[in-house]
Motif scaffolding. Structure first.
Motif: not given
Ligand SMILES: [Fe+2]
Length: 301
Positions: A103, A105, A262, A277
């Motif tokens: 995917h 993000d 990723h 993150r």
């Molecule tokens: Fe991700």
């Protein structure tokens, strides 16, 4: 990377990824180092900075080097830290992992994150790697017939894992390290993005597709799109276009979310893993649409 202080970049594969050393991100980041970091990211698409061990304030300062920090919908951020997602998986958790399929993000947003920063804190004794695939290298090597099909065409992105149509029951989240606010019908709305983007800094073109959120190509049905998207995805994730990163505590990864996909590897059940993150914003995919012509390709470097 240009020479600044002792900062150096070392390519890790032929097509994607570099390790950046000789910079201490716990100190304030100079403008010249910030510019170099941005150049490195544009060039290598994912950069790794080992042995940084940043606290959350330092991670936010690094993130701001690349763009304004984003607050994302659906995934519950940390208390008092709305810009930070605590990516935690407990030793007792079973099933899938956060980001455990290819995917980009939040590609279903009108302005998805331009990039993301992941700060490795606690790692399992083995496994828990992350892979990235270069959608720029994949574009360069895509057969002409598929390039012609995609240039100037939109793809339809839908936030189906976050919406009501495909959302798993809330009870499946009990005990999960990451909480999501489900049941938002706006996540099931369709968002059109160009299938091919062009980096305004490097001039390089890149695919902007991923199998988690893209449901079809504009002008084609899902059934008509599926074999094409499957073929393109197999191409994007060829090992030549990928890097697999085994984490160490204190390593920071920064990736270009529009130039890469990723994948978080789910192979450490029984052990905990904790990352922090952040994401940053920039141009929208529409602002980066590649023109529908066959301009000369720009070399990777
Ligand atoms: Fe991700």
């Amino acid at each position: 990377m240009t020479a600044t202080n002792t900062t150096t970049a070392r390519k890790l594969t032929g097509n994607i990824g570099a390790e950046i050393t000789g910079i201490d991100l716990r100190s304030s980041i100079s403008e010249i180092d910030a510019a170099d970091l941005r150049d490195c990211l544009a060039k290598h698409q994912v950069i790794f900075l080992p042995d940084q061990h940043l606290d959350l304030e330092q991670q936010k300062a690094l993130t701001s080097v690349f763009g304004p920090a984003l607050q994302l919908p659906y995934v519950t951020p940390m208390d008092a830290e709305p810009e930070i997602i605590r990516v935690y998986r407990g030793a007792e958790e079973k099933g899938g992992v956060f980001g455990g399929d290819w995917h980009s993000d939040f590609s279903f947003l009108e302005v998805p994150p331009s990039g993301s920063v992941l700060n490795a804190h606690t790692l399992p004794p083995y496994g828990g790697d992350t892979l990235w695939a270069s959608q720029a290298a994949a574009w360069d090597a895509l057969p002409d017939a598929l390039q012609d099909l995609l240039l100037g065409r939109d793809a339809i992105h839908v936030g189906k894992p976050y919406g009501v149509k495909w959302a798993p029951p809330v009870k499946e989240q009990s005990g999960a390290g990451i909480k999501m606010s489900r049941g938002d019908p706006t996540a099931d709305e369709e968002m059109k993005h160009p299938a091919v983007l062009q980096n305004p800094v490097t001039g390089r073109r890149m695919l902007y597709l991923n199998p988690t959120y893209v449901t079809r190509l504009d002008g084609l049905s899902e059934a008509e799109s599926a074999p094409l998207l499957d073929q393109i995805q197999r191409h994007v994730t060829r090992p030549e276009f990928c890097i697999r990163h085994p984490w160490k505590p204190g390593t920071i990864a920064v990736w270009d979310n529009l130039a890469t996909q990723h994948y978080a590897v789910n192979d450490y059940q029984g052990h905990e893993r904790l990352m922090y993150r952040t994401t940053f914003s920039g141009l929208s995919p529409r602002d980066m649409a590649a023109l529908p012509d066959k301009a000369p390709r720009v070399a990777a470097e």
